[in-house]
Design a protein around this motif. Structure first.
Motif, mmCIF file in Angstrom:
data_model
loop_
_atom_site.group_PDB
_atom_site.id
_atom_site.type_symbol
_atom_site.label_atom_id
_atom_site.label_comp_id
_atom_site.label_asym_id
_atom_site.label_seq_id
_atom_site.Cartn_x
_atom_site.Cartn_y
_atom_site.Cartn_z
ATOM 1 N N THR A 235 60.557 39.555 35.190
ATOM 2 C CA THR A 235 61.041 38.626 34.171
ATOM 3 C C THR A 235 61.268 37.230 34.749
ATOM 4 O O THR A 235 60.868 36.224 34.166
ATOM 5 N N LEU A 236 61.920 37.155 35.913
ATOM 6 C CA LEU A 236 62.203 35.866 36.548
ATOM 7 C C LEU A 236 61.105 35.433 37.507
ATOM 8 O O LEU A 236 61.162 34.333 38.061
ATOM 9 N N ASP A 237 60.134 36.291 37.728
ATOM 10 C CA ASP A 237 58.966 35.973 38.549
ATOM 11 C C ASP A 237 59.335 35.657 39.996
ATOM 12 O O ASP A 237 58.694 34.845 40.647
ATOM 13 N N TRP A 238 60.368 36.311 40.507
ATOM 14 C CA TRP A 238 60.758 36.107 41.895
ATOM 15 C C TRP A 238 59.946 36.988 42.845
ATOM 16 O O TRP A 238 59.965 36.776 44.051
ATOM 17 N N GLY A 239 59.303 37.995 42.330
ATOM 18 C CA GLY A 239 58.482 38.857 43.170
ATOM 19 C C GLY A 239 59.227 39.969 43.868
ATOM 20 O O GLY A 239 58.607 40.789 44.556
ATOM 21 N N ASP A 240 60.524 40.071 43.705
ATOM 22 C CA ASP A 240 61.293 41.157 44.311
ATOM 23 C C ASP A 240 62.720 41.082 43.797
ATOM 24 O O ASP A 240 63.108 40.120 43.115
ATOM 25 N N ILE A 241 63.508 42.066 44.135
ATOM 26 C CA ILE A 241 64.928 42.043 43.803
ATOM 27 C C ILE A 241 65.592 40.938 44.619
ATOM 28 O O ILE A 241 65.209 40.678 45.767
ATOM 29 N N GLY A 242 66.584 40.260 44.051
ATOM 30 C CA GLY A 242 67.127 39.049 44.657
ATOM 31 C C GLY A 242 68.097 39.255 45.796
ATOM 32 O O GLY A 242 68.363 38.320 46.550
ATOM 33 N N TYR A 243 68.687 40.457 45.940
ATOM 34 C CA TYR A 243 69.700 40.713 46.946
ATOM 35 C C TYR A 243 69.114 41.457 48.137
ATOM 36 O O TYR A 243 68.130 42.189 48.013
ATOM 37 N N HIS A 244 69.784 41.320 49.294
ATOM 38 C CA HIS A 244 69.390 42.104 50.468
ATOM 39 C C HIS A 244 69.970 43.514 50.416
ATOM 40 O O HIS A 244 69.325 44.469 50.844
ATOM 41 N N PHE A 245 71.173 43.625 49.898
ATOM 42 C CA PHE A 245 71.824 44.922 49.748
ATOM 43 C C PHE A 245 72.594 44.947 48.437
ATOM 44 O O PHE A 245 73.060 43.908 47.952
ATOM 45 N N LEU A 246 72.741 46.131 47.877
ATOM 46 C CA LEU A 246 73.587 46.350 46.711
ATOM 47 C C LEU A 246 74.512 47.514 47.020
ATOM 48 O O LEU A 246 74.141 48.418 47.794
ATOM 49 N N ILE A 247 75.704 47.524 46.416
ATOM 50 C CA ILE A 247 76.696 48.567 46.664
ATOM 51 C C ILE A 247 77.193 49.099 45.333
ATOM 52 O O ILE A 247 77.609 48.323 44.464
ATOM 53 N N ASP A 248 77.149 50.411 45.147
ATOM 54 C CA ASP A 248 77.640 50.975 43.893
ATOM 55 C C ASP A 248 79.104 51.379 44.014
ATOM 56 O O ASP A 248 79.736 51.242 45.068
#
Length: 371
Positions: A235-248
């Motif tokens: 959608t944003l055309d960044w080519g990947d997820i924006g974060y290096h890590f995510l925490i649930d």
């Protein structure tokens, strides 16, 4: 070369699961740190230190992400029950909204498209939980143009097999889920047959904390990570997820931005950080960690906060950073500078609510705990 832009498991069926430093100073701080040291195991940590699995892989199934695109602000429908709708438009940010016709996300009620974590330079954007809706309508500020929406289903698509490490993966004793273990479809990093956002690597200078502004008490966080990936990459055309890590909320750590095939998350084999897309204009050399959920009125869970502290402590210790230091970040691409604390919140860089007031109020505690 320009600075890149900013920016487990609800299962309906069992599918498995600062001194002042600049770029040169950051190089000096990190020069003695090799990837092998970063990936080694502390004597007081249990488990394998390497990011590489010790016993091969196994196949695990995740639902393929389905999408249905729409343009403009008229009524739109999806051919499936949507988990999220990602929206992007050019023009003023304030005044946009969405309402769902069905599903469980307050059907018939206009929801404002405000806040959030992702920012774009020339307009507004949002990722909204759709509550299994199959129809929705958008409104945008007067004069807005280029309105695009993407309905996203991350839970009920056809099952796809992923080769997942057979043994837990760890960085210096910190367990994390590598990209295959949350169902990252690597084809989404490509556009017209080429990698959409080729990897660039720079010495680490800073760490930025975010929240994803998605629902709390998430029954399927891996599905949410897949939804964010689709939104950021496509959608944003960044080519990947924006974060290096995510925490649930359970404290599980997810590998974000692709950094190469060396089994070392976020960094290359020389210990440089891959550029991601979480803090527009200040991405290179800036590591982004996002809590899944909305931390405006409630804090992160104890498990999530503990995971953040442990992850920051590991990265900061082995890259020679003081989490409480005041630094002058220097963008290695264009020389733009910013005075921040080594460990900062998204709002310290840009005009945003992120990482939520409750989490922002905890940053001093986090910095002190990670020294």
């Amino acid at each position: 070369m320009s600075e890149p832009p900013t920016p487990s498991h609800r299962r309906k069926k069992p599918l498995s699961r600062r001194g002042v430093i600049g770029a040169a100073g950051a190089v000096a701080a990190g020069a003695a740190v090799t990837p092998a040291v970063f990936a080694a195991t502390d004597s007081d940590d249990a488990g394998s230190g390497s990011g590489a699995p010790s016993s091969g892989t196994r196949t695990e199934s995740f639902p393929a992400t389905r999408t249905d695109a729409a343009t403009g602000t008229g009524p739109a429908t999806a051919a499936f029950a949507a988990s999220y709708v990602g929206v992007r438009w050019s023009g003023a940010r304030a005044g946009a909204g969405i309402r769902f016709t069905d599903g469980t996300a307050s059907p018939g009620t206009w929801q404002p498209l405000t806040g959030g974590c992702a920012t774009v330079e020339d307009g507004g954007t949002a990722l909204i939980a759709a509550g299994d809706a199959t129809a929705y309508e958008l409104k945008t500020p007067a004069g807005a143009s280029g309105v695009r929406a993407l309905a996203i289903d991350t839970t009920d698509g056809p099952a796809r097999g992923f080769k997942v490490p057979s043994e837990p993966t760890r960085v210096r004793g910190v367990p994390y889920l590598p990209r295959p273990a949350w169902g990252a479809d690597e084809s989404k990093r490509y556009k017209d047959g080429k990698v959409n956002s080729p990897e660039q690597y720079y010495p680490l200078q800073s760490i930025t904390v975010h929240h994803t502004d998605t629902p709390n008490d998430d029954p399927d966080p891996a599905a949410t990570v897949r939804g964010i990936y689709e939104y950021h990459a496509v959608t944003l055309d960044w080519g990947d997820i924006g974060y290096h890590f995510l925490i649930d909320e359970a404290g599980s750590v997810y590998e974000g931005r692709y950094s190469g095939d060396d089994a070392l998350p976020a960094f290359d084999k020389d210990g440089n950080l891959v550029t991601a897309f979480h803090t527009a204009g200040y991405n290179s050399g800036n590591l982004g960690i996002a809590f899944l959920g909305t931390l405006t009125d409630r804090p992160p869970t104890d498990a999530a906060k503990k995971a953040l502290i442990r992850l920051i402590k590991v990265v900061a210790r082995f890259k020679g950073l003081d989490p409480q230091a005041k630094i002058t970040y220097v963008n290695p691409v264009n020389g733009v500078t910013k005075d921040v604390t080594t460990v900062s919140g998204h709002r310290d860089w840009l005009d945003t609510e992120c990482p939520g007031q409750t989490m922002y109020d905890l940053l001093d505690e986090v910095r002190a705990a990670t020294r």
